[in-house]
Design a protein around this motif. Structure first.
Motif, mmCIF file in Angstrom:
data_model
loop_
_atom_site.group_PDB
_atom_site.id
_atom_site.type_symbol
_atom_site.label_atom_id
_atom_site.label_comp_id
_atom_site.label_asym_id
_atom_site.label_seq_id
_atom_site.Cartn_x
_atom_site.Cartn_y
_atom_site.Cartn_z
ATOM 1 N N ARG A 244 11.567 5.963 -3.443
ATOM 2 C CA ARG A 244 12.788 5.147 -3.439
ATOM 3 C C ARG A 244 12.837 4.257 -2.207
ATOM 4 N N ILE A 245 12.497 4.818 -1.042
ATOM 5 C CA ILE A 245 12.519 4.036 0.189
ATOM 6 C C ILE A 245 11.485 2.917 0.132
ATOM 7 N N ALA A 246 10.296 3.240 -0.363
ATOM 8 C CA ALA A 246 9.251 2.215 -0.446
ATOM 9 C C ALA A 246 9.654 1.091 -1.390
ATOM 10 N N GLU B 89 0.841 -1.197 0.000
ATOM 11 C CA GLU B 89 0.000 0.000 0.000
ATOM 12 C C GLU B 89 0.881 1.254 0.000
ATOM 13 N N LEU B 90 1.946 1.226 0.795
ATOM 14 C CA LEU B 90 2.890 2.343 0.824
ATOM 15 C C LEU B 90 3.488 2.573 -0.554
ATOM 16 N N ALA B 91 3.916 1.503 -1.200
ATOM 17 C CA ALA B 91 4.539 1.625 -2.523
ATOM 18 C C ALA B 91 3.597 2.254 -3.533
ATOM 19 N N GLY B 92 2.317 1.915 -3.447
ATOM 20 C CA GLY B 92 1.346 2.489 -4.364
ATOM 21 C C GLY B 92 1.216 3.998 -4.185
ATOM 22 N N HIS B 93 1.074 4.432 -2.938
ATOM 23 C CA HIS B 93 0.962 5.876 -2.671
ATOM 24 C C HIS B 93 2.240 6.604 -3.063
ATOM 25 N N ALA B 94 3.393 6.016 -2.743
ATOM 26 C CA ALA B 94 4.671 6.674 -3.024
ATOM 27 C C ALA B 94 4.907 6.785 -4.523
ATOM 28 N N ALA B 95 4.605 5.731 -5.262
ATOM 29 C CA ALA B 95 4.796 5.761 -6.710
ATOM 30 C C ALA B 95 3.884 6.803 -7.355
ATOM 31 N N ASP C 79 20.360 5.833 2.082
ATOM 32 C CA ASP C 79 21.482 6.752 1.839
ATOM 33 C C ASP C 79 21.170 7.706 0.690
ATOM 34 N N THR C 80 20.566 7.163 -0.375
ATOM 35 C CA THR C 80 20.226 7.993 -1.527
ATOM 36 C C THR C 80 19.171 9.035 -1.150
#
Length: 570
Positions: free
Chosen positions: A88-90, A46-52, A136-137
């Protein structure tokens, strides 16, 4: 007008996506640590979807082009960078770690039956390292917009994400180091020997305390055994020294650093101290160890939170609450000198045996090791260059303080000059401050070290001679003599030292390119001395001050430091 509307709508949607993403990131982090694979995977997806979505909304050419506009441009850039960082973090950290959450079982990292199953650590190496790179990035990208002039809501969002990245990224970095280092140190690639130094904070050395007891730990395929023990007093005096010391080290600490096992950690550079101890052990026993690890009684007390109490042959029961008092004071009052080293060795063996047998709470063990590492109560050096490179810059490497573009790091190192076990009675308070008084903008830094002898007034007669030193090295019984070395950064300048606000004699010098000042304090029971060390920064602009210091039997109190341009140090 259409472009402005386009950007406004997409910005509004992106902010909504980010607001939904941050709580999910925190939830996934907790679930990953708890090993709840199913819940962690759901939160991560779910996090990846919102972040993307947020990254997509803020990454188009129109948005990028608008970033050059005055006033609105910096706000757009911050939204884009924050969105890209969360994405990127997700994508590269949270999702892969969530997929591995089932393997993040703390019990798998604890010994059981004298062995550690190394495969779970090895399986985690790739996803954990990818997560580290992602953090780090993101951290680097956020640093690039840290000072951007943006509206208040964006300041709060940027700063909140920056804090989360710093905190979680630090944890991931430590985890990455652990899963990369522990398997080879525990014999995944073949038998390994490690030398343990037990530092006694009752007699201070720069890195902690005199290494009174030592042990050899043998590891092979995850099976760990303590195969040999010795006392530092059993080692001969090596003349000439076991290694050729750097000229600055010899000038500061003398040849004894590489001649007496008890003095190897006068130097605040653990890689040097470990190299010396390794060579001494090799000369005495013919075993060339692959690593050296230093610990202290305070760390043992943390481990006892995980193992529970241990009882030794004297009938004494050690707990996390009484271990430090027993090892640093009670032993000297209740047992003869001839028995003390044996007691230290027995305590170390008892704790080690309990850990190796699996008799420790895994979560409490990880917490104990993390706390000891952050306080520099466990130090590690590896002879293997690649393994040592993994440790570089961490607290457990035991190197000299490292400054950054934003932080000025100082080191305060204390050494016993009494030849005694009086340092549990030495109260230490440390503080730092900065002020700019010069037209060229170079800042002044003051490091304040206040020492107090808290021993009873009749310490000369009420305490054992072994504790007071008996005046053997010139310090009156009951008094405490301490050398104080304050390391500033490379490129800074000594400005002198004040003792109780009056100029006093000091020794200005350098070590490995670091500017430093040295004083020696001698305090009778009840006496205090406040030293103020002045340094001039090497470049304009004040930095946040950090202090690394010798680990004591307690956490030293932090002093508030008020600076004035009227000080004699200016």
């Amino acid at each position: 007008m259409l472009a402005a509307a386009w950007i406004g709508i997409r910005g509004f949607l992106a902010v909504n996506e980010l607001q939904a993403a941050v709580p999910l990131a925190k939830a996934a982090q907790k679930q990953i640590v708890a090993g709840d694979a199913a819940a962690a995977q759901r939160a991560a997806d779910e996090l990846a979807g919102h972040a993307a979505s947020a990254a997509s909304l803020t990454g188009d050419p129109i948005w990028r082009g608008a970033e050059v506009l005055p006033l609105v441009g910096p706000n757009l850039e911050v939204v884009r960078v924050v969105s890209a960082s969360v994405d990127r973090i997700a994508r590269d950290a949270v999702v892969p770690l969530a997929a591995s959450a089932g393997a993040v079982d703390l019990a798998a990292f604890a010994p059981s039956g004298g062995a550690v199953d190394l495969q779970p650590m090895i399986d985690l190496q790739a996803p954990v390292h990818e997560a580290r790179v992602a953090f780090d990035t993101a951290s680097l990208a956020l640093d690039g917009v840290a000072d951007a002039p943006v509206i208040a809501p964006l300041v709060d969002a940027r700063d909140e994400l920056t804090r989360m990245v710093e905190e979680t990224g630090g944890t991931v970095t430590g985890f990455d180091n652990a899963v990369r280092l522990l398997p080879p140190m525990l014999g995944a690639d073949g038998p390994r020997d490690t030398l343990l130094l037990f530092q006694n904070n009752a007699e201070l050395r720069s890195l902690g305390g005199v290494p009174g007891a030592l042990a050899l730990v043998h590891a092979d395929g995850g099976t760990v055994t303590m195969t040999q023990q010795s006392a530092a007093s059993e080692f001969p005096v090596y003349r000439p020294t076991v290694i050729d010391l750097p000229i600055e080290t010899r000038a500061l600490w003398g040849d004894n650093t590489a001649s007496y096992m008890q003095d190897v950690n006068f130097t605040p550079q653990f890689p040097l101290a470990a190299t010396i101890a390794r060579e001494m052990w090799n000369r005495k026993f013919g075993t060339e160890v692959q690593a050296v690890v230093a610990v202290d009684p305070v760390m043992l007390s943390y481990l006892l939170r995980a193992t529970g109490p241990v009882t030794i042959s004297t009938g004494d029961q050690l707990t996390s609450e009484n271990a430090v008092q027993f090892l640093l004071r009670d032993v000297y009052a209740r047992y003869p000198v001839s028995q003390q080293d044996a007691i230290f060795a027995e305590v170390a063996t008892a704790v080690f045996t309990t850990l190796a047998s699996g008799g420790a709470d895994p979560a409490a063990l990880v917490e104990a090791l993390a706390q000891a590492g952050s306080e520099r109560r466990i130090l590690i050096w590896n002879a293997d260059v690649e393994e040592q490179a993994v440790l570089a810059g961490t607290t457990i490497a035991g190197g000299l303080p490292e400054s950054t573009a934003d932080e000025q790091a100082f080191g305060v190192y204390l050494n016993d000059m009494t030849g005694s076990k009086m340092d549990p009675y030495l109260d230490v308070q440390i503080g730092a401050g900065t002020v700019t008084c010069r037209n060229d903008g170079l800042p002044n830094y003051d490091i304040v070290v206040k020492l107090t002898n808290t021993a009873p007034a009749d310490a000369a007669t009420s305490l054992p001679t072994y504790v007071t030193g008996g005046g053997e090295y010139g310090t009156p019984p009951g008094s405490i003599a301490t050398s104080v070395h304050v390391y500033s950064a490379q490129g800074t300048y000594n400005l002198g030292v004040l003792l109780n606000d009056e100029p006093t004699g000091y020794h200005p010098t350098s070590d490995s390119g670091y500017t430093l000042s040295k004083v020696v304090s001698t305090l009778a029971p009840g006496e205090s001395a406040e030293y103020r060390f002045g340094f001039l920064g090497g470049s304009a602009g004040e930095k946040h001050t950090l202090i690394e210091s010798t680990p004591l039997a307690y956490t030293p109190e932090t002093l508030g430091v008020a600076l004035s341009c009227e000080s004699p140090l200016r």
